[in-house]
Design an enzyme around this catalytic site. Sequence first.
Site, PDB file in Angstrom:
ATOM      1  CE1 TYR A 209      -0.599   1.667  15.200  1.00  0.00           C
ATOM      2  CE2 TYR A 209      -1.096   2.314  17.455  1.00  0.00           C
ATOM      3  CZ  TYR A 209      -1.402   1.589  16.312  1.00  0.00           C
ATOM      4  OH  TYR A 209      -2.514   0.786  16.298  1.00  0.00           O
TER       5      TYR A 209
ATOM      6  CE  LYS B  80      -3.210   2.925  13.048  1.00  0.00           C
ATOM      7  NZ  LYS B  80      -3.918   2.329  11.898  1.00  0.00           N
TER       8      LYS B  80
ATOM      9  CB  VAL C   8      -0.978   0.030   1.190  1.00  0.00           C
ATOM     10  CG1 VAL C   8      -2.010  -1.077   1.064  1.00  0.00           C
ATOM     11  CG2 VAL C   8      -0.235  -0.052   2.524  1.00  0.00           C
TER      12      VAL C   8
ATOM     13  CB  ILE D 152      -7.631  -6.049  18.706  1.00  0.00           C
ATOM     14  CG1 ILE D 152      -8.549  -4.822  18.876  1.00  0.00           C
ATOM     15  CG2 ILE D 152      -8.368  -7.203  18.047  1.00  0.00           C
ATOM     16  CD1 ILE D 152      -9.755  -5.050  19.739  1.00  0.00           C
TER      17      ILE D 152
ATOM     18  CB  SER E 138      -4.922   2.956  17.202  1.00  0.00           C
ATOM     19  OG  SER E 138      -4.493   2.579  18.499  1.00  0.00           O
TER      20      SER E 138
END
Length: 257
Positions: free
Chosen positions: A161, A165, A72, A194, A148
Site C-alpha cells: 500500500y 501510493k 480496473v 477517512i 494516501s
Amino acid sequence: MEPTDERTEPEPTFAGETVLVTGAARGIGRACAVRFAERGATVVGGDRLDQSETAATCAGLPGAFESVTADVTDPAAVEALVERAADTGRVDTVVNVAGIVAREPLATHDGEPWERSVAVNLTAPFRIAREAAPHLRTTGGAVVNVSSIYGQIGAAERAGYVSTKAGVEGLTRALAAELGEDGVRANAVAPGFIETPMTEPYAEDDAARERFRERAALKRLGDPEEVASVVSFLASDDASFVTGETVLVDGGRATVE
C-alpha cells in the site's frame, strides 16, 4: 448576518462535462461521483462492485450518473470504460479512486498482496490515464489521483500500500510534466484516515478510533465528502494553474508526531 435554513444549490461548475470516476460504488469514489453530479457533470462510474446506491443518490441531481461494471486490473475493461465515457462526446476529468489496502508483515509476505496492490493502486491509474489522454488533450482536462498520507509517512506491515501510493504521486508528477503542454493538469489528493468501508477493519473498536483521532491535528476522523470537495476543486477552473501537486487531506495528521 442572521443564520438561514435555506439551502443554496451547488453551482453547475461542471455542466456539460464528463467525469470518469473509478471506485464509484462506495466511500471516496461514491462521494466524488455525487459531488460532480451535483455540479452538473455526466459521471461515468467504473467499479467491479454494484453501483446502484451511487446511482440512486445521483438520481434527480443536475448531472447524471452511469454505472459501468469494470475491473480496473483488466486492460480490456479499462479500455471499454474510457470508451464509454468518450461516447458522451468528451472526457474532461478522470478521477482514479479505486484502491485496496492489505496488512502483510514482511516475514509472512508471499508476494500476492504486493502484486495485487501494484495492479489496483498503481498500474490501473496509469492505464486509465494513458487511455484517456487523447480525450483529455482535446478538452484540456484534468486527472486527479487518490493517493494516501501513507505514501508519504509510511506504515508498518503495509509495504504494498505504502509503495504503490508513493508511486501514484510519482505518476501524477510524470503526467503533469508530459501532458501539461496540451493544457492537461494532473494532481493528487492524499487522504488521512477517512471513514469508509475500506478503513473499517483498521478502526474496529473505540480504542483504535481514538488513536486515529489523536494522530490528527483536528482530533477527528475525516468524511469522504471532505476528500471529494478537494478533488472537485483540483478538477475545476479554480485550480487552473495547479498541476503536479499532491494535496494532503488528512486533518493535520502529517503535522503531528
